[in-house]
Write an enzyme that holds these catalytic residues in place. Sequence first.
Site, PDB file in Angstrom:
ATOM      1  N   ASP A 201       0.850  -1.194   0.000  1.00  0.00           N
ATOM      2  CA  ASP A 201       0.000   0.000   0.000  1.00  0.00           C
ATOM      3  C   ASP A 201       0.886   1.245   0.000  1.00  0.00           C
ATOM      4  O   ASP A 201       2.092   1.166   0.225  1.00  0.00           O
ATOM      5  CB  ASP A 201      -0.897  -0.047   1.245  1.00  0.00           C
ATOM      6  CG  ASP A 201      -1.945   1.045   1.225  1.00  0.00           C
ATOM      7  OD1 ASP A 201      -2.277   1.532   0.128  1.00  0.00           O
ATOM      8  OD2 ASP A 201      -2.435   1.418   2.312  1.00  0.00           O
TER       9      ASP A 201
ATOM     10  N   ASP B 298      -8.788   3.635  -2.406  1.00  0.00           N
ATOM     11  CA  ASP B 298      -9.815   4.073  -1.457  1.00  0.00           C
ATOM     12  C   ASP B 298     -11.051   4.628  -2.152  1.00  0.00           C
ATOM     13  O   ASP B 298     -11.173   5.833  -2.372  1.00  0.00           O
ATOM     14  CB  ASP B 298      -9.220   5.110  -0.504  1.00  0.00           C
ATOM     15  CG  ASP B 298      -8.052   4.533   0.284  1.00  0.00           C
ATOM     16  OD1 ASP B 298      -7.940   3.291   0.340  1.00  0.00           O
ATOM     17  OD2 ASP B 298      -7.260   5.316   0.824  1.00  0.00           O
TER      18      ASP B 298
ATOM     19  N   GLU C  35       2.710   4.980  -4.055  1.00  0.00           N
ATOM     20  CA  GLU C  35       2.810   5.943  -5.177  1.00  0.00           C
ATOM     21  C   GLU C  35       4.167   6.644  -5.186  1.00  0.00           C
ATOM     22  O   GLU C  35       4.629   6.950  -6.276  1.00  0.00           O
ATOM     23  CB  GLU C  35       1.667   6.975  -5.058  1.00  0.00           C
ATOM     24  CG  GLU C  35       0.288   6.384  -5.252  1.00  0.00           C
ATOM     25  CD  GLU C  35      -0.158   5.491  -4.091  1.00  0.00           C
ATOM     26  OE1 GLU C  35       0.318   5.743  -2.964  1.00  0.00           O
ATOM     27  OE2 GLU C  35      -0.932   4.551  -4.301  1.00  0.00           O
TER      28      GLU C  35
HETATM   29  C1  GLC Z   1      -4.739   3.352   2.724  1.00  0.00           C
HETATM   30  C2  GLC Z   1      -5.235   2.128   1.974  1.00  0.00           C
HETATM   31  C3  GLC Z   1      -6.327   1.453   2.766  1.00  0.00           C
HETATM   32  C4  GLC Z   1      -5.782   1.085   4.132  1.00  0.00           C
HETATM   33  C5  GLC Z   1      -5.284   2.310   4.846  1.00  0.00           C
HETATM   34  C6  GLC Z   1      -4.611   1.982   6.177  1.00  0.00           C
HETATM   35  O1  GLC Z   1      -5.726   4.309   2.782  1.00  0.00           O
HETATM   36  O2  GLC Z   1      -5.654   2.464   0.688  1.00  0.00           O
HETATM   37  O3  GLC Z   1      -6.822   0.330   2.101  1.00  0.00           O
HETATM   38  O4  GLC Z   1      -6.783   0.472   4.900  1.00  0.00           O
HETATM   39  O5  GLC Z   1      -4.325   2.979   4.029  1.00  0.00           O
HETATM   40  O6  GLC Z   1      -3.552   1.126   6.005  1.00  0.00           O
END
Ligand code: GLC
Length: 811
Positions: free
Chosen positions: A414, A494, A417
Amino acid sequence: MAAIFENPPQSGSNYEPLGAAELVDHDGRTLRLKAGSTIVEISALAPDLFRVGAFPDGSPPRYDSEAIVKQDWGPAEVSMERSGGRITLSTSAVAAHVSLDPLRISFVDASGRALAADDEELGMGFSRRPDADVFTQPLGPAPRLYKRREEGERYFGCGERTSGLEKTGSYQIFWNVDPPLGHTASFNNLYTSIPFSLSMTSGRAHGLLFDNPGRVEFDLALEDEGRAYYGAEGGNLVYYVFCGPTPRDVLDRYTELTGRTPMPPLWSLGNQQCRYSYMDEAEVREIARGFREQDIPCDVIYLDIHYMDGYRVFTWNDERFPDPDKLTSDLWEEGFRVVTIVDPGVKVDEDYPVYTEGRERDLFCKTRENEEFHNVVWPGMCAFPDFTNPETREWWGENHRALIDRGVAGIWCDMNEPALFVPHGATMPGDAVHPGGPDGEARRHAQVHNAYGSLMARSVREGLLRLRPNERPFVITRAGYAGLQRHALQWTGDNTSWWEHLWMSMPQLQNLGLSGVAWTGVDVGGFWGDTNAELLARFTEFGAFQPFWRNHSALGTRRQEPWAFGEPYTSVCRKMLKLRQRLLPYLYSLFEECHRTGAPILRPLLFEYPEDETTYTADDEFLLGDALLVAPITRPGIEHRHVYLPRGCWYHYWTGERFDGPAHILVHAPLGEPPLYLRANTAVPMGPDASHTGESVDPLTLLLHPTEGAGESSLYEDAGDGFGYEDGEYSRRTLSCEESAGSVTVRVGAREGSFVPQRQQLRLEVRGFGSAPESVAANGEGVESSYDEVAGILALPLGETGDAITVEILR
Ligand code: GLC
């Protein structure tokens, strides 16, 4: 940064199209030209694939790129002809015409179709910056490419766009971002960037990949409806033309060049449950129990950032998860795998070995002043691995031992980017430095930005393969670049618990599928904000058909596990998840097709029916493979919707009603019965009811709805994990069905490959019998069959010897 890198699509200053060129050299497949100080190479890599590269100021041609996996194209049959000011490079399928003064390149296929022709006036070239800023200098001049738009040419693809399928008349930005607090359909660029456009002209397809991992922009006949623009703010001018002529041909070649989706572990196609976060061991166990008590299939539970110690990657929080080994093994016994999140930000902390080791080995990104680059993410101040450095990738991969040795089954990448918190919603500045490229050459972040996420996912996949060489890695990524499909699946970040986001999921996943990224899924139920009962149920009706299914929601939101809202919603979710579970043999066969050919799993209608332009805007319905058409309900309180059925005969899955396409129909779709159509004569293999993928294998049902005509599909199986299939340990059977004059013939081909499924029972379920058939025979002999008068379904056992079976049914 934006102001410095502003590169208006068409009318920017200092643009100079390349002028007259001369031939410098040529070999079997490549023409090398010189236009002023720019070297231009045109290569025929395959009969329907061409590459063009332009390298200004004497810089040497180079095509290495995170997007590209295949560099060596073997011998080519290419001929070259020169007449006057024109050179033609021809393969058996396509001719590239090169006019020398000024230098313009165009392509014509064997049918005479012109494609990807340079715009006469603007061609290709570079825009030079007037200033000598040290910040922009490393990027070099800005490459630009202008292509003529053919009569009727329409544009698609472009990666994870949320706003509809068609891209004609649009401006597309390719720059990975994490929009803070979500996005809407009006957003342009999101988490991944795939600078690839698919064109459809009179039903025929071609594609163009503009391979540059910096900031890229396309103008697809917006400013001028007669042309398309492809440009970047610096770096290479390298592009590939895929000549088709079908979307299937384009995707096949595109994924041969950029890499194919790996075979997934079978368990990863099952239902997956996530939340930010399941806070401790007790809560995880309670969720697992919930699925089994509610009789809702589930294979995977996620640990979001709270499993870590102060959000330090590769650590465990001892209070919340005191004994991860026991937790993962107990869950394993119940048929659950555990997947953990991993973020790229490494907390700056002298007592944290991951940080100190990374610093000592010089594996982090730098500022332009050569300090370690820092910014804030979940753990506070962080350093960021330089994933362009092969040593960093290896080190990062090795660090996953801390998770794998605790029984973690897969990794969720995650924030790659990379997403930074200062200022909110930021990414790394363009002048940050990646010190250790593969060639030891430092690069500015602006030069490699879009590849950062892919390179992280790559290091995880490669690391998992080293740590567990006999298991198929399960890796998820949020960010990535063209070719990301060979490292990881993409989940789309998200979204929000809005009806609009349920709708948007469809074009988004279809656009990705048309851009080579077939293993995808959105957060079912919506991530941000509170979902509601009806939205969750309708989201689940859609989600059942995603290549990747996961229900996920944000911190502080209302619970949205499938049973969160009670009846009738729990039953709807259960029904859809059970249907998904039963569809896994079909889905798995589609994954194998995708792995072999790049064909999307969840595909737009236009992929199968390119000659039918009505499909070009059908973005709120889709095909799963070619046998199922799905048209979810995406508004509250609605039980009817319009569906477009392309040519052929379709049966409503729930009622068995027949429709002959092409047709626009109005369908009734009460909760629990999303519009779902089965293509006539195309067998869909379905497994038994099971609470997870490791449970039962018997029986395997071939579901069929015969009608006058013929159809074919296939069943692919293997061990569901490992790599034995690469050595022939798989089983493939063709399934065909034909009906003529009331006589139905179903053929199940002999097993190809050496894999023998554990299963004992194969059965045929033939729908649409108004009355009991006159006779049923398998391989010429009468068989026991049962006929359900109310449902009009004929069922018969087929035996599981692996030999060919021919079933004859007389109506
Ligand atoms: C980011 C991710 C999401 C995750 C959050 C906390 O927003 O896209 O899926 O739950 O971080 O890790």
